[in-house]
Design an enzyme around this catalytic site. Structure first.
Site, PDB file in Angstrom:
ATOM      1  N   ASP A 197       0.858  -1.167   0.181  1.00 53.53           N
ATOM      2  CA  ASP A 197       0.071   0.052   0.169  1.00 53.53           C
ATOM      3  C   ASP A 197       0.850   1.179  -0.037  1.00 53.53           C
ATOM      4  O   ASP A 197       1.816   1.308   0.769  1.00 53.53           O
ATOM      5  CB  ASP A 197      -0.740  -0.228   1.253  1.00 53.53           C
ATOM      6  CG  ASP A 197      -1.884   1.086   1.339  1.00 53.53           C
ATOM      7  OD1 ASP A 197      -2.166   1.377   0.138  1.00 53.53           O
ATOM      8  OD2 ASP A 197      -2.663   1.350   2.595  1.00 53.53           O
ATOM      9  N   HIS A 198       0.294   2.173  -0.785  1.00 54.27           N
ATOM     10  CA  HIS A 198       1.345   3.534  -1.074  1.00 54.27           C
ATOM     11  C   HIS A 198       2.836   3.188  -1.067  1.00 54.27           C
ATOM     12  O   HIS A 198       3.796   3.961  -0.141  1.00 54.27           O
ATOM     13  CB  HIS A 198       1.040   4.337   0.321  1.00 54.27           C
ATOM     14  CG  HIS A 198      -0.287   4.917   0.358  1.00 54.27           C
ATOM     15  ND1 HIS A 198      -0.735   5.628  -0.698  1.00 54.27           N
ATOM     16  CD2 HIS A 198      -1.535   4.619   0.867  1.00 54.27           C
ATOM     17  CE1 HIS A 198      -1.972   6.123  -0.631  1.00 54.27           C
ATOM     18  NE2 HIS A 198      -2.421   5.236   0.301  1.00 54.27           N
ATOM     19  N   GLU A 208      -1.726   5.846  -8.892  1.00 63.33           N
ATOM     20  CA  GLU A 208      -2.827   6.810  -8.161  1.00 63.33           C
ATOM     21  C   GLU A 208      -2.844   8.203  -8.905  1.00 63.33           C
ATOM     22  O   GLU A 208      -1.728   8.615  -9.070  1.00 63.33           O
ATOM     23  CB  GLU A 208      -2.628   7.293  -6.846  1.00 63.33           C
ATOM     24  CG  GLU A 208      -3.394   8.082  -6.266  1.00 63.33           C
ATOM     25  CD  GLU A 208      -3.625   7.948  -4.480  1.00 63.33           C
ATOM     26  OE1 GLU A 208      -3.446   7.197  -3.909  1.00 63.33           O
ATOM     27  OE2 GLU A 208      -3.950   9.090  -4.232  1.00 63.33           O
ATOM     28  N   HIS A 219      -9.357   4.524  -1.778  1.00 64.02           N
ATOM     29  CA  HIS A 219      -8.683   4.410  -0.709  1.00 64.02           C
ATOM     30  C   HIS A 219      -9.373   5.027   0.622  1.00 64.02           C
ATOM     31  O   HIS A 219     -10.354   5.838   0.107  1.00 64.02           O
ATOM     32  CB  HIS A 219      -7.167   5.425  -0.880  1.00 64.02           C
ATOM     33  CG  HIS A 219      -6.276   4.517  -1.608  1.00 64.02           C
ATOM     34  ND1 HIS A 219      -5.054   4.307  -0.885  1.00 64.02           N
ATOM     35  CD2 HIS A 219      -6.040   3.748  -2.717  1.00 64.02           C
ATOM     36  CE1 HIS A 219      -4.361   3.358  -1.784  1.00 64.02           C
ATOM     37  NE2 HIS A 219      -5.048   3.248  -2.813  1.00 64.02           N
ATOM     38  N   GLY A 220      -8.943   5.203   1.537  1.00 66.06           N
ATOM     39  CA  GLY A 220      -9.572   6.038   2.631  1.00 66.06           C
ATOM     40  C   GLY A 220     -11.039   5.604   2.851  1.00 66.06           C
ATOM     41  O   GLY A 220     -11.911   6.510   3.101  1.00 66.06           O
ATOM     42  N   ASN A 271     -10.131   0.148  -0.002  1.00 64.08           N
ATOM     43  CA  ASN A 271      -9.262  -0.007   1.119  1.00 64.08           C
ATOM     44  C   ASN A 271      -9.967   0.205   2.548  1.00 64.08           C
ATOM     45  O   ASN A 271     -10.638   1.445   2.644  1.00 64.08           O
ATOM     46  CB  ASN A 271      -8.149   0.896   1.044  1.00 64.08           C
ATOM     47  CG  ASN A 271      -7.185   0.664  -0.256  1.00 64.08           C
ATOM     48  OD1 ASN A 271      -7.642  -0.320  -1.105  1.00 64.08           O
ATOM     49  ND2 ASN A 271      -6.221   1.393  -0.292  1.00 64.08           N
ATOM     50  N   ASP A 284      -8.871   0.258   6.616  1.00 66.38           N
ATOM     51  CA  ASP A 284      -8.017   0.263   7.590  1.00 66.38           C
ATOM     52  C   ASP A 284      -8.231   0.784   8.956  1.00 66.38           C
ATOM     53  O   ASP A 284      -8.125   0.115   9.952  1.00 66.38           O
ATOM     54  CB  ASP A 284      -6.612   1.201   6.970  1.00 66.38           C
ATOM     55  CG  ASP A 284      -5.220   0.828   8.118  1.00 66.38           C
ATOM     56  OD1 ASP A 284      -5.435   0.019   8.786  1.00 66.38           O
ATOM     57  OD2 ASP A 284      -4.223   1.387   7.888  1.00 66.38           O
ATOM     58  N   SER A 285      -8.590   2.009   8.959  1.00 63.23           N
ATOM     59  CA  SER A 285      -8.937   2.481  10.231  1.00 63.23           C
ATOM     60  C   SER A 285     -10.271   1.679  10.884  1.00 63.23           C
ATOM     61  O   SER A 285     -10.118   1.778  12.229  1.00 63.23           O
ATOM     62  CB  SER A 285      -9.661   3.982  10.112  1.00 63.23           C
ATOM     63  OG  SER A 285      -8.707   4.921   9.488  1.00 63.23           O
TER      64      SER A 285
END
Ligand code: ZN
Length: 333
Positions: free
Chosen positions: A94-95, A146, A232-233, A275, A277-278
């Site tokens: 990722d990233h 991206e 993402h996010g 994506n 994650d949090s």
């Protein structure tokens, strides 16, 4: 050199093709620990879903790349042990922020990498992505690039404000880089504090963030029919977990995520990777805080990591079944 195929991992190509055709999205869950890995595998096996296990630069710094790769190898074997004969598990960077980092991951068992040159000038972003694609494709590793900038903070990735992806650039960018999927910016954001209360509207006592820019997404889809798009996010930051954290001694202010309804909508389009994650961090922390508050004498990590793992598994299953729709979508069970 470790090839991902020897570890039983797969790249994203086939699963993305099926996801776009089928109108669903593949979950991409970040992981840093064994418990997260176990919860992801249990959820994916139970729901018969393909899954992307992704590792950020921060995760590599925390857990060590070699250990994470071996956890991913373990994930494949664990899935089989749980009764899934043909698991589809991707190990994704990722990233990735440099060619060197992407190469290191490709050489060490990753089946997919992201090269994030989105903060660079357009031509430099293209040149960097192209270089990674040329290297990765020799080993049948897929590459996500991206265009556009997401606001928010995610490990070492941060930007003060977002810049929506420009639909007029996507054909040129994807053709010239040869990337396999494209992360776009349409209003999602990294972290658990995606929006300030001032950016939101109050509906029935709940702060609702501005809607995703579906018009931009649809324009991109028109320009690149059938091309895999990534969001993402995309954590939803469930109030239930935030409240539990705050009830048991935490202090999370104005944590606001992307409404699941909008992610469900996006999953039906060319968005084929979402994506998250949090939400996993919140589920883990909420369960640990609750357990320790209720059992102040416990000090064996297994006592509080077990409910944490259970809570993450529940969250992953919910996302797979109720938000992304990837349940029952393995090519072979
Ligand atoms: Zn991201």
């Amino acid at each position: 050199m470790v090839n991902y195929k020897d570890l039983g991992l797969v790249n994203t190509r086939e699963m993305f093709k099926r996801a776009i055709a089928g109108g669903y999205a593949i979950p991409a869950f970040n992981f840093n620990t064994m418990e997260q890995m176990q919860a992801i595998v249990m959820a994916a096996v139970e729901t018969k879903s393909p899954v992307i296990m992704q590792v950020s630069k921060g995760a590599r710094n925390y857990a060590n790349g070699t250990i994470l790769r071996n956890l991913a190898k373990g994930a494949v074997e664990y899935a089989k042990e749980l009764g899934c004969e043909h698991p589809e598990i991707v190990l994704h960077l990722d990233h990735g922020d440099s060619f060197e980092l992407c190469k290191e991951c490709i050489d060490n068992g990753f089946s997919s990498v992201m090269i994030d040159g989105s903060s660079l000038p357009y031509e430099e972003n293209i040149a960097l992505a192209k270089k990674v694609v040329e290297y990765a494709h020799q080993f049948d590793v897929t590459v996500e690039a991206e265009l556009g900038v997401l606001a928010g903070v995610e490990d070492e990735v941060s930007a003060a404000e977002s810049h929506y992806t420009k639909p007029e650039e996507v054909i040129d960018f994807s053709t010239r880089t040869g990337c396999d999927s494209l992360a776009i910016s349409i209003g999602t954001s990294h972290g658990a504090h995606k929006f300030t209360p001032e950016q939101c509207t109050l509906v029935n006592g709940v702060l609702v963030p501005p809607p995703l820019a579906f018009d931009i997404l649809h324009e991109i889809e028109k320009k690149l029919p059938g091309f895999p798009i990534v969001l993402h996010g995309s954590s939803s930051v469930p109030m239930e977990e935030v409240n539990t954290i705050n009830k048991y001694g935490g202090h999370l202010e104005a944590a606001i995520g992307i409404p699941e309804e909008q992610l469900r909508e996006a999953s039906k389009s060319a968005v084929c990777k979402i994506n998250i994650d949090s939400d996993s961090r919140l589920a883990m922390t909420a369960a640990i805080r609750k357990h320790l508050a209720e059992h102040p004498g416990d000090f064996d990590p297994r006592q509080y990591l077990k409910p944490a793992r259970e809570n993450m598994k529940k969250m992953y299953i919910h996302k797979i079944v109720n938000v992304l729709g990837s349940d029952g979508k393995l090519a072979q069970c």
